[in-house]
Motif scaffolding. Structure first.
Motif, mmCIF file in Angstrom:
data_model
loop_
_atom_site.group_PDB
_atom_site.id
_atom_site.type_symbol
_atom_site.label_atom_id
_atom_site.label_comp_id
_atom_site.label_asym_id
_atom_site.label_seq_id
_atom_site.Cartn_x
_atom_site.Cartn_y
_atom_site.Cartn_z
ATOM 1 N N VAL A 244 -3.312 -1.372 4.369
ATOM 2 C CA VAL A 244 -3.570 0.028 4.053
ATOM 3 C C VAL A 244 -2.884 0.360 2.734
ATOM 4 O O VAL A 244 -1.686 0.086 2.565
ATOM 5 C CB VAL A 244 -3.040 0.957 5.163
ATOM 6 N N GLY A 245 -3.626 0.924 1.784
ATOM 7 C CA GLY A 245 -3.063 1.234 0.474
ATOM 8 C C GLY A 245 -3.227 2.695 0.105
ATOM 9 O O GLY A 245 -4.330 3.236 0.165
ATOM 10 N N LYS A 246 -2.146 3.319 -0.266
ATOM 11 C CA LYS A 246 -2.184 4.710 -0.714
ATOM 12 C C LYS A 246 -2.943 4.803 -2.030
ATOM 13 O O LYS A 246 -2.576 4.199 -3.018
ATOM 14 C CB LYS A 246 -0.765 5.244 -0.889
ATOM 15 N N GLY A 247 -3.996 5.627 -2.047
ATOM 16 C CA GLY A 247 -4.848 5.738 -3.228
ATOM 17 C C GLY A 247 -4.859 7.119 -3.841
ATOM 18 O O GLY A 247 -5.940 7.690 -4.053
ATOM 19 N N VAL A 248 -3.698 7.672 -4.133
ATOM 20 C CA VAL A 248 -3.646 8.959 -4.845
ATOM 21 C C VAL A 248 -3.807 8.649 -6.329
ATOM 22 O O VAL A 248 -2.872 8.181 -6.986
ATOM 23 C CB VAL A 248 -2.339 9.714 -4.560
ATOM 24 N N THR A 249 -4.999 8.920 -6.844
ATOM 25 C CA THR A 249 -5.331 8.498 -8.202
ATOM 26 C C THR A 249 -4.580 9.287 -9.262
ATOM 27 O O THR A 249 -4.417 8.815 -10.387
ATOM 28 C CB THR A 249 -6.842 8.624 -8.446
ATOM 29 N N TYR A 250 -4.130 10.479 -8.925
ATOM 30 C CA TYR A 250 -3.214 11.232 -9.784
ATOM 31 C C TYR A 250 -2.519 12.275 -8.925
ATOM 32 O O TYR A 250 -3.151 12.951 -8.118
ATOM 33 C CB TYR A 250 -3.920 11.921 -10.956
ATOM 34 N N ILE A 351 -0.137 -3.691 7.621
ATOM 35 C CA ILE A 351 0.852 -3.506 6.562
ATOM 36 C C ILE A 351 0.337 -2.424 5.631
ATOM 37 O O ILE A 351 -0.780 -2.525 5.118
ATOM 38 C CB ILE A 351 1.088 -4.800 5.766
ATOM 39 N N ASP A 352 1.126 -1.367 5.448
ATOM 40 C CA ASP A 352 0.740 -0.362 4.456
ATOM 41 C C ASP A 352 1.637 -0.475 3.236
ATOM 42 O O ASP A 352 2.811 -0.844 3.332
ATOM 43 C CB ASP A 352 0.763 1.048 5.046
#
Length: 478
Positions: A244-250, A351-352
């Motif tokens: 799991v990957g945090k994808g806050v682009t900005y 796994i994040d």
């Protein structure tokens, strides 16, 4: 990766050559006269790590032995030697380089030099109107009887995955919103051999992903929820490993607005998503026999539109209510929806990865990432060992029950921030509430983006997490 990695049976007399010396006296076999020998001897006695000699028809680089180092410290030493060779290759405008080790039994040091060199050659310059006039190394030849084609290809794939992750982090937010990230992932999947399903806003609403929708409420661009799958026919695990990957682009911080000085690097707040994307690229190209699923919730976090306000209460997709006291603690909200979604797979392990807290940066700086979770000691030790081998080192933080008390809300099931103390841990504890499976959390806030150069890791996006997790999953595939 533009540099070609090739195996050579022997070196060429008139081609640039770098030699890993097993003993200082070995240098005499490469020097052309007594003056060169005396020069090399003096430099090695002065503890020079790389001695350069212009032999007119070729450049010669003699790499000092590292007898005082062992294990993962020795590998890291030689990666940094690779960085020095990359600098030399640029300065001398070398188009090719032969890398040779006289060690007949082991190519570990040689591969570490190659890894550091290749990673050091990374450039992100597509927005520059004037390009660097120095030649970029085109071919790196590795000479060792202990190497095989599979090892070289694997190194190429891991470096390519790391560089893809760097590219994603380095892209300006204007060029990589959640929708464009989904398109990039689809292209990467097609090129490497993994599936990508990009869920749009309507599907996200249908899944009741209240965390992702709340963070996206202030943006004019829609969110995406990206599902990556790599499932080869020879996979040794029936239940997937989920990343799991945090994808806050900005990340502006939303209405809890960040100071302007803190915003300049906030395009990097999707370093976790980038790591997952880079890992899938490396794993699929290397054809590891593992079943992997990747989950990337993606959005920007802005204060416009109908942005959530401090004090709002939202519902995560499993029905858990969250009092949002700080809109800059948004990453855990979108990760919560992804962790709930992961339950459908009955995963072997989740796994994040996330650039989640400034507290992790204050604790560890750029030298390591915080790790925590509910897995058994053996699994945690295996991940830490992968961190040592790749020098993406991990420090385990505890998830003691008392930390959950900081997340108690007067009006909801949880609040999204704890107190001033132990911020990285309370963020991890928040995430833990949405897991009912073996789970590990990696806070890579200090390692995913560097504001000053650090050897082969470079400056700006580092691709942190790709090499670490590839090493970990490779060990599971044996």
């Amino acid at each position: 990766m533009s540099v070609k990695l090739k195996q050579a049976k022997e070196t060429k007399k008139n081609k640039p050559l770098a030699v890993l010396l097993q003993q200082p006296d070995d240098a005499s076999g490469y020097c052309r006269n007594q003056e060169e020998e005396a020069y090399v001897k003096r430099k090695l006695e002065e503890n020079a790590e790389v001695v350069s000699i212009n032999q007119y028809e070729r450049m010669l680089y003699l790499i000092a032995p590292a007898h005082s180092k062992s294990g993962h410290l020795k590998k890291e030493h030689f990666r940094k030697i690779g960085y020095k060779l990359a600098q030399a290759a640029r300065n001398e405008k070398l188009s090719s380089l032969y890398l040779y080790s006289s060690h007949k039994e082991d190519a570990t040091d040689l591969m570490a030099v190659a890894e550091g060199l290749l990673l050091s050659l990374y450039q992100f310059n597509q927005y520059k109107s004037t390009q660097d006039s120095r030649a970029v190394l085109e071919i790196l030849y590795l000479c060792s009887p202990k190497l095989d084609k599979v090892e070289l290809e694997e190194l190429e794939h891991v470096v390519a995955g790391t560089c893809y992750a760097r590219d994603l982090v380095n892209e300006p937010a204007i060029a990589l919103n959640a929708v464009l990230l989904g398109k990039s992932l689809k292209k990467a999947g097609k090129d490497a051999g993994f599936k990508v399903d990009v869920l749009g806003k309507d599907k996200i609403k249908a899944l009741k992903m209240g965390g992702l929708l709340a963070v996206n409420a202030g943006s004019v661009d829609p969110p995406t929820f990206n599902v990556l799958e790599y499932k080869p026919a020879n996979a040794i695990n029936k239940k997937p490993y989920v990343l799991v990957g945090k994808g806050v682009t900005y990340d502006t911080g939303g209405l809890s607005l960040k100071p302007s000085g803190s915003m300049t690097i906030m395009k990097s707040d999707m370093g976790g998503a980038a790591a997952v994307a880079g890992l899938f690229t490396a794993v699929a190209k290397s054809k590891l026999p593992l079943y992997l699923v990747g989950l990337i919730p993606a959005t920007d976090n802005r204060p416009g539109g109908n942005a959530i306000t401090p004090g709002d209460v939202i519902s995560i997709s499993d029905g858990t209510t969250v009092e949002v006291l700080n809109t800059d603690a948004e990453g855990r909200l979108i990760l919560a929806d992804a962790l709930v979604y992961a339950k459908k797979y009955k995963p072997e392990l989740v796994i994040d990865l996330a650039t989640l807290t400034g507290a992790a940066v204050m604790s560890l700086g750029k030298e390591g990432a915080a790790v925590m979770g509910n897995v058994d000691e053996a699994q945690m030790l295996a991940l830490k060992e992968a961190g040592n081998q790749t020098y993406e080192r991990l420090v385990e933080f505890p998830l003691w029950d008392e930390y959950r008390d900081q997340l108690k809300s007067d009006i909801a099931d949880l609040k999204n921030i704890g107190g001033r103390m132990a911020g990285a841990i309370t963020a991890g504890m928040f995430l833990k509430q949405f897991t009912d499976y073996p789970w590990i959390h990696l806070d890579i806030a200090g390692t995913a983006y560097l504001e000053s150069p650090d050897h082969y890791k470079g400056k700006n996006g580092t691709g942190a997490g790709v090499r670490l997790l590839y090493q970990f999953f490779k060990s599971l595939a044996k």
